[in-house]
Motif scaffolding. Sequence first.
Motif, PDB file in Angstrom:
ATOM      1  N   TYR A   1       2.567   2.699  15.017  1.00  0.00           N
ATOM      2  CA  TYR A   1       3.537   1.880  14.272  1.00  0.00           C
ATOM      3  C   TYR A   1       2.880   0.585  13.793  1.00  0.00           C
ATOM      4  O   TYR A   1       3.083   0.155  12.651  1.00  0.00           O
ATOM      5  N   LEU A   2       2.098  -0.051  14.674  1.00  0.00           N
ATOM      6  CA  LEU A   2       1.444  -1.307  14.312  1.00  0.00           C
ATOM      7  C   LEU A   2       0.411  -1.106  13.200  1.00  0.00           C
ATOM      8  O   LEU A   2       0.265  -1.963  12.325  1.00  0.00           O
ATOM      9  N   LEU A   3      -0.289   0.025  13.249  1.00  0.00           N
ATOM     10  CA  LEU A   3      -1.221   0.347  12.160  1.00  0.00           C
ATOM     11  C   LEU A   3      -0.475   0.441  10.836  1.00  0.00           C
ATOM     12  O   LEU A   3      -0.905  -0.107   9.818  1.00  0.00           O
ATOM     13  N   GLY A   4       0.635   1.150  10.869  1.00  0.00           N
ATOM     14  CA  GLY A   4       1.443   1.289   9.660  1.00  0.00           C
ATOM     15  C   GLY A   4       2.028  -0.025   9.192  1.00  0.00           C
ATOM     16  O   GLY A   4       2.281  -0.223   7.997  1.00  0.00           O
ATOM     17  N   SER A   5       2.233  -0.947  10.143  1.00  0.00           N
ATOM     18  CA  SER A   5       2.857  -2.228   9.812  1.00  0.00           C
ATOM     19  C   SER A   5       1.937  -3.207   9.114  1.00  0.00           C
ATOM     20  O   SER A   5       2.384  -4.251   8.642  1.00  0.00           O
ATOM     21  N   ILE A   6       0.637  -2.884   9.080  1.00  0.00           N
ATOM     22  CA  ILE A   6      -0.298  -3.791   8.398  1.00  0.00           C
ATOM     23  C   ILE A   6       0.095  -3.888   6.918  1.00  0.00           C
ATOM     24  O   ILE A   6      -0.012  -2.915   6.171  1.00  0.00           O
ATOM     25  N   PRO A   7       0.581  -5.048   6.472  1.00  0.00           N
ATOM     26  CA  PRO A   7       1.060  -5.192   5.086  1.00  0.00           C
ATOM     27  C   PRO A   7      -0.087  -5.434   4.117  1.00  0.00           C
ATOM     28  O   PRO A   7      -0.335  -6.568   3.692  1.00  0.00           O
ATOM     29  N   SER A   8      -0.771  -4.375   3.753  1.00  0.00           N
ATOM     30  CA  SER A   8      -1.975  -4.485   2.926  1.00  0.00           C
ATOM     31  C   SER A   8      -1.753  -5.320   1.670  1.00  0.00           C
ATOM     32  O   SER A   8      -2.529  -6.228   1.358  1.00  0.00           O
ATOM     33  N   GLY A   9      -0.700  -4.980   0.934  1.00  0.00           N
ATOM     34  CA  GLY A   9      -0.424  -5.684  -0.316  1.00  0.00           C
ATOM     35  C   GLY A   9      -0.150  -7.156  -0.112  1.00  0.00           C
ATOM     36  O   GLY A   9      -0.637  -8.011  -0.867  1.00  0.00           O
ATOM     37  N   VAL A  10       0.619  -7.484   0.912  1.00  0.00           N
ATOM     38  CA  VAL A  10       0.965  -8.881   1.189  1.00  0.00           C
ATOM     39  C   VAL A  10      -0.289  -9.670   1.558  1.00  0.00           C
ATOM     40  O   VAL A  10      -0.533 -10.767   1.032  1.00  0.00           O
ATOM     41  N   TRP A  11      -1.089  -9.117   2.442  1.00  0.00           N
ATOM     42  CA  TRP A  11      -2.278  -9.836   2.903  1.00  0.00           C
ATOM     43  C   TRP A  11      -3.315  -9.995   1.801  1.00  0.00           C
ATOM     44  O   TRP A  11      -3.890 -11.069   1.634  1.00  0.00           O
ATOM     45  N   ILE A  12      -3.559  -8.944   1.029  1.00  0.00           N
ATOM     46  CA  ILE A  12      -4.522  -9.039  -0.065  1.00  0.00           C
ATOM     47  C   ILE A  12      -4.035 -10.033  -1.122  1.00  0.00           C
ATOM     48  O   ILE A  12      -4.801 -10.842  -1.648  1.00  0.00           O
ATOM     49  N   GLY A  13      -2.731  -9.975  -1.415  1.00  0.00           N
ATOM     50  CA  GLY A  13      -2.165 -10.888  -2.399  1.00  0.00           C
ATOM     51  C   GLY A  13      -2.297 -12.345  -1.978  1.00  0.00           C
ATOM     52  O   GLY A  13      -2.705 -13.207  -2.772  1.00  0.00           O
ATOM     53  N   LYS A  14      -1.983 -12.623  -0.727  1.00  0.00           N
ATOM     54  CA  LYS A  14      -2.025 -14.003  -0.246  1.00  0.00           C
ATOM     55  C   LYS A  14      -3.455 -14.504  -0.086  1.00  0.00           C
ATOM     56  O   LYS A  14      -3.765 -15.647  -0.435  1.00  0.00           O
ATOM     57  N   PHE A  15      -4.340 -13.649   0.439  1.00  0.00           N
ATOM     58  CA  PHE A  15      -5.701 -14.091   0.750  1.00  0.00           C
ATOM     59  C   PHE A  15      -6.561 -14.237  -0.503  1.00  0.00           C
ATOM     60  O   PHE A  15      -7.292 -15.217  -0.656  1.00  0.00           O
ATOM     61  N   PHE A  16      -6.484 -13.266  -1.406  1.00  0.00           N
ATOM     62  CA  PHE A  16      -7.383 -13.262  -2.565  1.00  0.00           C
ATOM     63  C   PHE A  16      -6.746 -13.832  -3.837  1.00  0.00           C
ATOM     64  O   PHE A  16      -7.462 -14.313  -4.722  1.00  0.00           O
ATOM     65  N   PHE A  17      -5.418 -13.767  -3.941  1.00  0.00           N
ATOM     66  CA  PHE A  17      -4.770 -14.180  -5.191  1.00  0.00           C
ATOM     67  C   PHE A  17      -3.759 -15.306  -5.014  1.00  0.00           C
ATOM     68  O   PHE A  17      -3.180 -15.775  -5.997  1.00  0.00           O
ATOM     69  N   LYS A  18      -3.554 -15.722  -3.767  1.00  0.00           N
ATOM     70  CA  LYS A  18      -2.589 -16.790  -3.473  1.00  0.00           C
ATOM     71  C   LYS A  18      -1.192 -16.457  -4.015  1.00  0.00           C
ATOM     72  O   LYS A  18      -0.464 -17.322  -4.490  1.00  0.00           O
ATOM     73  N   LYS A  19      -0.856 -15.160  -3.953  1.00  0.00           N
ATOM     74  CA  LYS A  19       0.452 -14.713  -4.410  1.00  0.00           C
ATOM     75  C   LYS A  19       1.116 -13.858  -3.343  1.00  0.00           C
ATOM     76  O   LYS A  19       0.435 -13.077  -2.667  1.00  0.00           O
ATOM     77  N   ASP A  20       2.410 -14.030  -3.202  1.00  0.00           N
ATOM     78  CA  ASP A  20       3.182 -13.183  -2.300  1.00  0.00           C
ATOM     79  C   ASP A  20       3.823 -12.084  -3.138  1.00  0.00           C
ATOM     80  O   ASP A  20       4.708 -12.354  -3.953  1.00  0.00           O
ATOM     81  N   LEU A  21       3.370 -10.857  -2.975  1.00  0.00           N
ATOM     82  CA  LEU A  21       3.876  -9.738  -3.783  1.00  0.00           C
ATOM     83  C   LEU A  21       5.389  -9.650  -3.776  1.00  0.00           C
ATOM     84  O   LEU A  21       5.996  -9.197  -4.750  1.00  0.00           O
ATOM     85  N   ARG A  22       5.991 -10.053  -2.675  1.00  0.00           N
ATOM     86  CA  ARG A  22       7.444  -9.928  -2.539  1.00  0.00           C
ATOM     87  C   ARG A  22       8.201 -10.845  -3.494  1.00  0.00           C
ATOM     88  O   ARG A  22       9.412 -10.725  -3.653  1.00  0.00           O
ATOM     89  N   GLN A  23       7.472 -11.751  -4.146  1.00  0.00           N
ATOM     90  CA  GLN A  23       8.104 -12.689  -5.075  1.00  0.00           C
ATOM     91  C   GLN A  23       7.792 -12.367  -6.538  1.00  0.00           C
ATOM     92  O   GLN A  23       8.171 -13.125  -7.433  1.00  0.00           O
TER      93      GLN A  23
END
Length: 214
Positions: free
Chosen positions: A11-33
């Motif tokens: 479950y924890l593996l699946g919970s890794i929010p790839s899109g959120v983390w990549i967006g915040k770390f590399f693009f300074k954007k929160d995909l959810r917004q």
Amino acid sequence: MKFFVLLIIAYLLGSIPSGVWIGKFFFKKDLRQFGSGNTGTTNTFRVLGKKAGIAVLLMDILKGTLATCLPLLFTLDVNPLVFGVAAVLGHTFPIFANFKGGKAVATSAGMILAYNPAFFVYSALIFIIMLYITSMVSLSSMISAVLITLSTIILPFAIPAILPHFDWLLTSIALVLTIFIFIRHKDNIERIKDGTESRVPFGLGARKKNKTND
């Protein structure tokens, strides 16, 4: 005890929010917004671009694959699909992203890859064909889910080289995931009905739209 520990890890593996983390770390954007607000592959492509989209796709597939391989890695005599489902639930309701995740497609594909690589290739071809015909990721995902579910019943008798035996758990999971995918795509369904759903820039659907615009 080992079963429950591995289930939590899946479950924890699946919970890794790839899109959120990549967006915040590399693009300074929160995909959810941005865009559809979804954290999966399609919205990542739309908001962050091709490289980020490919990275998220691969990571989301890998989550499902690793989770499904857990019983093999730790010598547990349990159907690996159980752990794949745990990863899919984690992807869709991630504890690391306020339980707001993706639509279960990529991580489900990763689960199938670990369970049966030949069936994964078969399923991927179905999706690619549907995407070429419709030019819509959402519609392709829903149609593919239905066809793949039916295939879990038909292939063991028609083409056992791809799926050697009927697995009632695989069929049950495929059916539940198909229903779930349709529920998660309810907004997309409305846009498809209205003719406003986003399309990829290739395939028959894109050509048809371009001709209509011309």
